[in-house]
Motif scaffolding. Structure first.
Motif, mmCIF file in Angstrom:
data_model
loop_
_atom_site.group_PDB
_atom_site.id
_atom_site.type_symbol
_atom_site.label_atom_id
_atom_site.label_comp_id
_atom_site.label_asym_id
_atom_site.label_seq_id
_atom_site.Cartn_x
_atom_site.Cartn_y
_atom_site.Cartn_z
ATOM 1 N N LYS A 78 18.393 -14.773 -32.086
ATOM 2 C CA LYS A 78 18.621 -14.049 -33.340
ATOM 3 C C LYS A 78 20.087 -13.631 -33.465
ATOM 4 O O LYS A 78 20.718 -13.830 -34.508
ATOM 5 C CB LYS A 78 17.696 -12.832 -33.395
ATOM 6 N N ASN A 79 20.631 -13.076 -32.404
ATOM 7 C CA ASN A 79 22.017 -12.592 -32.442
ATOM 8 C C ASN A 79 23.024 -13.738 -32.433
ATOM 9 O O ASN A 79 24.042 -13.695 -33.138
ATOM 10 C CB ASN A 79 22.277 -11.658 -31.263
ATOM 11 N N THR A 80 22.765 -14.763 -31.646
ATOM 12 C CA THR A 80 23.716 -15.857 -31.474
ATOM 13 C C THR A 80 23.848 -16.714 -32.732
ATOM 14 O O THR A 80 24.949 -17.154 -33.089
ATOM 15 C CB THR A 80 23.295 -16.745 -30.285
ATOM 16 N N ARG B 49 22.791 -15.695 -35.769
ATOM 17 C CA ARG B 49 22.809 -14.812 -36.936
ATOM 18 C C ARG B 49 21.552 -14.989 -37.786
ATOM 19 O O ARG B 49 21.595 -15.065 -39.021
ATOM 20 C CB ARG B 49 24.056 -15.063 -37.799
ATOM 21 N N TRP B 50 20.421 -15.080 -37.107
ATOM 22 C CA TRP B 50 19.154 -15.305 -37.786
ATOM 23 C C TRP B 50 18.424 -13.993 -38.045
ATOM 24 O O TRP B 50 18.536 -13.036 -37.260
ATOM 25 C CB TRP B 50 18.252 -16.213 -36.940
ATOM 26 N N SER B 51 17.643 -13.975 -39.076
ATOM 27 C CA SER B 51 16.723 -12.862 -39.315
ATOM 28 C C SER B 51 15.488 -13.070 -38.436
ATOM 29 O O SER B 51 15.322 -14.134 -37.821
ATOM 30 C CB SER B 51 16.305 -12.833 -40.788
ATOM 31 N N SER C 77 26.250 -22.746 -30.975
ATOM 32 C CA SER C 77 26.400 -21.858 -32.127
ATOM 33 C C SER C 77 27.841 -21.858 -32.614
ATOM 34 O O SER C 77 28.106 -21.976 -33.823
ATOM 35 C CB SER C 77 25.966 -20.440 -31.765
ATOM 36 N N PRO D 61 23.588 -20.391 -41.023
ATOM 37 C CA PRO D 61 22.500 -20.015 -40.114
ATOM 38 C C PRO D 61 21.122 -20.414 -40.640
ATOM 39 O O PRO D 61 20.281 -20.925 -39.882
ATOM 40 C CB PRO D 61 22.656 -18.497 -40.008
#
Length: 385
Positions: free
Chosen positions: A257-259, A261-263, A289, A300
């Motif tokens: 999620k962080n790498t 930039r996903w919801s 990424s 993303p």
């Protein structure tokens, strides 16, 4: 006398009899046996292993520790004659004995001959059986071996698959009736066909041997990732979550999620479409990424709906093909609206046909530049301002 016996057995092992191993058994044994019974206290195991079985001195020293109870070459002679009848080469016999020295103590009439007869009845030829035995698995000298191998041969679908599973894993580590068959039944309930189960058995060789309750937990975990039973991705989801704790899976999802930039919803979409992304290392995911989002410029959300792209080799496919696509667009040889993903998913053969070969005249160095990029080099023509 030992040298005479060794030379006779060596001759037998170097030949390939055409008859069944059971019919000439007594003749082979009597041919290999000494005319005068040996002195029970004079049998030199190490010398026998070297001169008769073809082991190196170091192998013989190690193997002899498991044969210290032998006082006579009678049983080993019978086993070697039986193997000669099957058609095993001297090299195969040496490999077998080095891997499982106690095979020399197996009962020929009580165990080996019935097992070979059972495997023959299952459709294996003499040469097939010789290939199986040459792997030197300890279970091959037990009566239950034939029925177990018959079951796995049917499950895996081919002798080559069976040999791969035997070579790189242990099919005998769990009880077939109490563990393996219930696991196979559960996988069938999850919609996996025979081919899927065979692939699982080969890629995750311990999976069928795991506790059935543990496999049930894996199934629940795979479903929790948004991959329903019966779906095309379910086998991959099982492989991805196998023996990973809930905490580790949660941590990997948070990292994704962080790498990228996903919801939360996009993480769920990505993992349900390509569960194998859970198996990729954090370092590799971070690198991909940076390349796909920062360099290629993909959004993303675009990646979340095409997560299979993350499974491709960074240096062997993603970067070289990006360079080709960008080069072609920069030189007006390719429509600027052509999707990068459509170039990535093609097989190598089709990619060459669609993106390289049509431009041999306009871009004569493209083939060699692409090959160089696949080797990790950066051709001058692929350096863009």
């Amino acid at each position: 006398m030992l040298r005479l016996r060794s030379s006779i057995l060596a001759h037998l092992l170097s030949s390939s009899p055409a008859a069944s191993p059971a019919s000439p058994l007594h003749r082979l044994i009597s041919a290999a046996a000494p005319a005068i019974p040996p002195n029970p206290g004079s049998f030199a195991v190490e010398e026998y292993l070297v001169s008769t079985c073809g082991l190196t001195q170091a192998q013989a020293v190690k193997a002899s520790a498991k044969l210290s109870h032998l006082k006579s070459p009678a049983k080993p002679d019978a086993v070697l004659a039986f193997l000669a009848g099957l058609g095993l080469s001297a090299a195969d016999v040496a490999t077998l004995v080095a891997r499982d020295p106690r095979f020399l103590c197996a009962g020929v009439e009580r165990v080996l001959a019935p097992n070979v007869a059972a495997l023959t009845g299952a459709g294996l030829s003499r040469s097939d059986i010789a290939r199986v035995l040459s792997l030197g698995r300890p279970q091959f000298r037990h009566r239950a071996m034939a029925s177990t191998l018959h079951y796995y041969l049917h499950l895996l679908g081919s002798l080559d698959n069976l040999l791969r599973a035997l070579k790189y894993g242990s099919l005998f580590s769990s009880d077939v009736e109490r563990v393996v068959k219930p696991n196979v039944a559960l996988l069938h309930e999850c919609g996996l066909g025979a081919c899927d189960i065979a692939k699982l058995c080969l890629s995750s060789r311990w999976l069928l041997n795991t506790n059935p309750q543990r496999l049930q937990a894996m199934v629940v975990c795979a479903e929790g990732l948004g991959v329903p039973r019966g779906s095309r991705m379910f086998r991959q989801a099982l492989h991805a979550v196998a023996f990973l704790s809930q905490d580790k899976i949660a941590a990997k999802l948070e990292f994704l999620k962080n790498t990228f930039r996903w919801s939360d919803a996009e993480v769920g979409t990505a993992v349900s479409k390509a569960p194998t992304v859970l198996e990729l290392s954090k370092a590799l995911l971070q690198r991909k990424s940076e390349f796909l989002i920062s360099e290629v410029g993909l959004e993303p959300a675009y990646l979340a709906h095409r997560p299979v792209i993350l499974n491709y080799s960074m240096d062997g496919r993603l970067r070289p093909r990006y360079c080709v696509v960008k080069f072609l667009k920069e030189n007006a040889l390719l429509d600027r609206d052509r999707d990068y993903y459509s170039a990535v998913v093609l097989t190598e053969k089709v990619f060459m046909e669609k993106y390289i070969c049509p431009h041999k005249v306009a871009a004569p160095h493209l083939t060699e530049d692409y090959a160089a990029a696949c080797r990790g080099e950066v051709p001058t023509r692929f350096i863009f301002s």
